[in-house]
Design an enzyme around this catalytic site. Structure first.
Site, PDB file in Angstrom:
ATOM      1  N   PRO A 129       6.092   1.704  -8.762  1.00  0.00           N
ATOM      2  CA  PRO A 129       6.813   1.524 -10.029  1.00  0.00           C
ATOM      3  C   PRO A 129       6.834   0.083 -10.515  1.00  0.00           C
ATOM      4  O   PRO A 129       7.291  -0.186 -11.637  1.00  0.00           O
ATOM      5  CB  PRO A 129       8.224   2.006  -9.681  1.00  0.00           C
ATOM      6  CG  PRO A 129       8.380   1.678  -8.227  1.00  0.00           C
ATOM      7  CD  PRO A 129       7.014   1.861  -7.615  1.00  0.00           C
ATOM      8  N   ASN A 164       3.811  -1.972   1.473  1.00  0.00           N
ATOM      9  CA  ASN A 164       3.279  -1.305   2.670  1.00  0.00           C
ATOM     10  C   ASN A 164       4.007  -0.017   3.034  1.00  0.00           C
ATOM     11  O   ASN A 164       3.786   0.539   4.109  1.00  0.00           O
ATOM     12  CB  ASN A 164       3.278  -2.250   3.884  1.00  0.00           C
ATOM     13  CG  ASN A 164       2.272  -3.378   3.727  1.00  0.00           C
ATOM     14  OD1 ASN A 164       1.181  -3.186   3.201  1.00  0.00           O
ATOM     15  ND2 ASN A 164       2.656  -4.579   4.151  1.00  0.00           N
ATOM     16  N   ASP A 187      -5.095  -2.213  -7.460  1.00  0.00           N
ATOM     17  CA  ASP A 187      -5.905  -2.417  -6.260  1.00  0.00           C
ATOM     18  C   ASP A 187      -5.055  -2.628  -5.018  1.00  0.00           C
ATOM     19  O   ASP A 187      -5.459  -2.262  -3.914  1.00  0.00           O
ATOM     20  CB  ASP A 187      -6.835  -3.623  -6.466  1.00  0.00           C
ATOM     21  CG  ASP A 187      -7.908  -3.339  -7.506  1.00  0.00           C
ATOM     22  OD1 ASP A 187      -8.291  -2.172  -7.657  1.00  0.00           O
ATOM     23  OD2 ASP A 187      -8.360  -4.290  -8.170  1.00  0.00           O
ATOM     24  N   GLU A 535      -6.077 -10.797  -1.341  1.00  0.00           N
ATOM     25  CA  GLU A 535      -5.149 -11.272  -0.330  1.00  0.00           C
ATOM     26  C   GLU A 535      -5.756 -12.473   0.386  1.00  0.00           C
ATOM     27  O   GLU A 535      -6.951 -12.488   0.676  1.00  0.00           O
ATOM     28  CB  GLU A 535      -4.832 -10.174   0.692  1.00  0.00           C
ATOM     29  CG  GLU A 535      -4.145  -8.952   0.097  1.00  0.00           C
ATOM     30  CD  GLU A 535      -2.729  -9.229  -0.358  1.00  0.00           C
ATOM     31  OE1 GLU A 535      -2.111 -10.196   0.176  1.00  0.00           O
ATOM     32  OE2 GLU A 535      -2.238  -8.510  -1.242  1.00  0.00           O
TER      33      GLU A 535
END
Length: 582
Positions: A129, A164, A187, A535
């Protein structure tokens, strides 16, 4: 069986009479006394409903005893995208009798089940969200959910509340009964599903992900992507458009696109998985700088890119790579990986020689990656503007052809791009060519190699300073808080403290100068950071290995407008091949 499913009769669409024919593979209707025929592959029929039915924007049903409505896939080109946009086509038919109406609906539904055996029945859906413009929930409930309901797909929906959460759910919870998992996000959300599914599969197979020589087990569940993030590069590179309806329809009809995955290791420990970019130098610097300007929104990437370019940096390094077979394909062969790509199809036969069903990959063997191939490694050393490895073209709206236009989604290889140190205008030309159709590899300081694995390390004498600079550069990420997350032999998550290097962070290191010191910086850093699918990795020395077709997406590759065509009535497969891009 096709003879049993054949049905032919006169039907009315509005005030016009049509001759409708259902064969084994197609549903056609032709206006009487005219030659215009509309042909829809049975595999692309979304659903069949009694009565006059509307689905979007709101469902409405007008009950008519002699009417039925067929929903199917319609294609249209989009000038701003490399692929085709899929829309919901709808045609309402009127029959002379209710008995004939029931016969048509029954036969059409039977044909859909027969010719679309991979269609999902139950999906696990994760909604982010917070991603993108924070419209994930609205996109799913107002656009995607009605289409899933029409297609008879049931969903278990989880709205994530923390980072996560989706990965942890896939690692630990019971997934029995689900045909696939879907992410509504960008992504980052896709990466969570990727790590969760791969980790879960290896855990159940008893395989150690930390060992780069291990043949990983392909994941049994498909992944669907509903784009709703700030970056949707994986969706764009595998479908060709960023459109929730298009992605939902690929999921509904059960499309299956295998995808290569790159595992990134440091000192025999798995760090991350990647499907698009593992980049050192320029791309790592841009990401590290952009993390300090998140308040700017998407503009932070433009700003950080400009600042990093003006800083005019290059980095010393040693790159070793294991070349792929040049006879199979080449990153300079001017082909594009499109729907039905022949290179990827041949790779399926090569990667899984003992599998008669390309969807059943459990007993298949990957290409060898072990000490026997040590003699094949190629070593280069020097100063680089950037070192990049990509398992796909990595195309996006700003770069329609991507980092490597001829890279393939599922051939078991990656493209290694080496940009040697050069003058600023030369590097600017390289960057600018990503936004056009010019060949970015046709420059004297650029190399590209198709590889199965790479290693990167620092030259002798550079290792001592690397640790301190990497700590500074990865500020603001999870790694700064003292750990990275990796996968143990059992597949469970564990934390590896940064102290495994035998060095403690001092207060001086924690308050070091910012990574990007600006144009007046007196001393440029001697090392960069790795950008792994958005990342920052806390290590410089890494080993990457490409795992062929490790996961499968609900997609079919990019349908280029010049390659799309109507299927013939007799053919049972629509053949699409790699075409030359101009």
């Amino acid at each position: 069986m096709e003879t049993d499913l054949r049905l032919e009769s006169s039907l009315w669409v509005g005030n016009k009479r049509y001759r409708a024919v259902l064969t084994g593979w197609h549903f056609n209707w032709t206006e009487v006394d005219k030659k215009k025929t509309i042909s829809v592959p049975v595999a692309e029929v979304i659903g069949v409903e009694e009565g006059r039915v509307e689905i979007l924007p709101h469902k409405s049903v007008e009950d008519k005893d002699k009417d039925f409505t067929v929903f199917y896939v319609k294609r249209s080109s989009n000038g701003g995208s490399s692929g085709l946009v899929w829309k919901v086509g709808r045609t309402q038919f009127s029959c002379p009798s209710r008995v004939l109406r029931d016969q048509w609906t029954k036969q059409l539904r039977t044909a859909v089940k027969l010719h679309s055996p991979l269609r999902p029945q139950r999906l696990l859906v994760f909604i982010n969200p917070f991603g993108g413009k924070k419209k994930g929930r609205k996109i799913f409930h107002s656009v995607v959910a009605p289409l899933f309901e029409l297609a008879g797909i049931s969903c278990h929906v989880i709205v994530t509340e923390r980072a996560n959460q989706a990965r942890d759910h896939l690692l630990k919870k019971d997934l029995t009964g689900f045909d696939g998992v879907v992410c509504v996000g960008g992504d980052g959300m896709f990466s969570e599903l990727l790590h969760g599914l791969i980790g879960r599969t290896q855990q159940e197979a008893g395989l150690c992900e930390n060992d780069p020589t291990v043949t990983l087990q392909p994941c049994p569940l498909h992944i669907g992507i509903i784009p709703a993030g700030s970056t949707d590069c994986v969706c764009y590179a595998t479908v060709g458009v960023i459109d929730p309806v298009t992605s939902a329809l690929h999921i509904i009809i059960g499309d299956s696109q295998p995808l290569d995955v790159c595992s990134v290791h440091h000192t025999s420990v798995l760090v991350r998985y990647s499907v698009s970019l593992v980049g050192y130098g320029f791309y790592g610097d841009v990401l590290a700088e952009s993390e300090k300007h998140r308040w700017m929104g998407p503009l932070r990437y433009d700003y950080s890119g400009a600042m990093v370019y003006l800083s005019n940096r290059s980095y010393a390094g040693i790159v070793q790579y294991l070349p792929a077979d040049p006879l199979l394909s080449s990153p300079r062969d001017k082909t594009r990986c499109l729907s039905g790509c022949s290179v990827c199809s041949r790779s399926t036969e090569r990667l899984f020689p003992h599998s008669s069903d390309s969807g059943s990959l459990y007993s298949a063997n990957f290409s060898q990656f072990n000490s026997d191939s040590e003699g094949e490694w190629v070593r280069v050393e020097g100063r680089f503007r950037c070192v990049s490895l990509t398992c796909m073209s990595s195309s996006c709206p700003r770069s329609p052809l991507g980092l490597s236009p001829s890279a393939h989604l599922a051939d078991g290889t990656g493209d290694l791009i080496l940009v040697w140190d050069t003058h600023p205008l030369g590097f600017l030309k390289f960057l600018h060519r990503h936004t056009s159709t010019q060949d970015q590899f046709d420059l004297p300081f650029v190399e590209v190699h198709r590889v199965k694995a790479i290693r990167f390390c620092l030259p002798a004498g550079k290792e001592e300073d690397a640790y301190e600079e990497i700590v500074e550069q990865s500020s603001g990420t999870d790694e700064e808080r003292g750990y990275i997350e990796t996968v143990s032999r059992s597949g469970s998550q564990q934390r590896l403290a940064e102290g495994h290097t035998g060095r403690d962070l001092t207060n001086k290191q924690k308050t070091a100068n910012p990574f990007l010191c600006g144009l007046c910086c007196s001393k440029s850093p001697s090392v960069s950071v790795w950008n792994c699918d958005g990342e920052i990795l806390p290590f410089t020395e890494i080993l990457c290995r490409i795992h062929g077709q490790l996961v499968r997406l609900y997609a079919r590759g990019i349908e280029n407008s010049t390659a799309a065509h109507d299927c013939s009535e007799e053919g049972d497969k629509c053949e699409r091949r790699c075409i030359l891009h101009k």
